[in-house]
Design a protein around this motif. Sequence first.
Motif: not given
Length: 450
Positions: A75-101
């Motif tokens: 279960t601890f590892g489940a959070g680590m598995v989710a991190r790349p997905l969050g990195g891709i999703f929010f990273g692409a969004l942050g490079d498109k609309i900005g970091r702050r929001n």
Amino acid sequence: MSELTNPVQASAPDVPGAPAFDPRTSRRAVASGTFGTALEWFDFAVYGTLSATLFPQLFFPSFDTNTAILASFATFGAGMVARPLGGIFFGALGDKIGRRNVLMFTLMLMGVSSVLIGLLPNYAVAGIIAPMLLVLLRFLQGFALGGEASGVQVLVVEHAPSAHRGLYGGILATGSPLAQTFASVTLTGLAMFLSKEDFSSWGWRVPFLMGVLLLVVGVFIRRRVEETPAFKESQKKAAESAVPQERALAVIAKKPGTVIKLVLSWAASAGLFWISVTYAVNYLTKELGYDNSITFGLLLMANLISIPAALLGGRLSDSIGRKKTMLLGLTMQGLAAATMFPIMNSMNYPASVAIITLALCGIQVTAGTQAAFFSEALPTSMRYTGSALGMTLAGLFFGAPIPFVAAWIFQHTSNGILALTCIGLGLVVISVIAVLTLPERYKQSLHGEH
């Protein structure tokens, strides 16, 4: 820290033609980033420690002891598995609309997930639903952290004056050991002043529920932070040139080699961190018989001592370069990996504190350098996504499996210490090679596409 308060120096342009740096905005950015980092790593630290000590019997009581530990670490590892997905999703969004929001949302998602973990019923009350909900909330924690951890680094580094990007990143990196220290203080205090029954029934929930107050303060601080000059400049140039904005995940197509090197450069720090703060706790309590309060106290001292190492790493990297400072931290990690388990087996408590402190100090030296090092390796239009991929994939491949693999090794081999030591040293070698192949750009501007 005159570098942070000298209005002439801080507000001077990074390079001719680049936006000026406002010292007040820079201070708000680093304060917001450090607080957000501390909040999120506090929750991760608490969860990591409890997954090694208490969660096996609370959420997996139907399993035998060894299987329960493996399930808890999973279960601890489940959070680590989710991190790349969050990195891709929010990273692409942050490079498109900005970091702050984007970072406002990741902070709130992380805080809400943590509070809900503190409200979860255990297996005795809810049966199989309890561990299922635990995995779901753990996944959401990791998803949020995947976007937060790298995004806040980009936000702080892009707000920093050129000569002090490393120092600002070092200040930001103190959020993790500060969170570890606060988590250790909280858990040590609860373990000392509560009976085992009270700690098991409700005491473990307190750190997660504290997330409500931390979340309110964090949102208040972050609302006052402006978008970064580098992102504004990148958007302005893109609009003036009429060139279509980079597609999401363009960094994978255009900079695959850089992303892979960033992942490998962080392999040792990701793996040895969890060996030091998660599996070592399990080993000290389950294999060597230390009381929980003793192991929590050990982590408290080690994390407290390691805090200045993050500042040292950031400041040193501004002087001698990112690569030399990263190699210094990796050397410290290698020494710790080679000797950690033999020293703990000696049952010498001060020596055990010292070796885990060395490991964490080595990690914090690299962490203090990493924010600027990763940001400088990528162009502005791909920086958030690329940095997030570098950190989160390293955590997924080299960090998340470590507690599970370590537990399995010690249960199924006759010389688990040697095997885990070889894994740690192997990760250090991989990271050293990757660092040597990455570019050194600590004297270059962040403005512009390279």
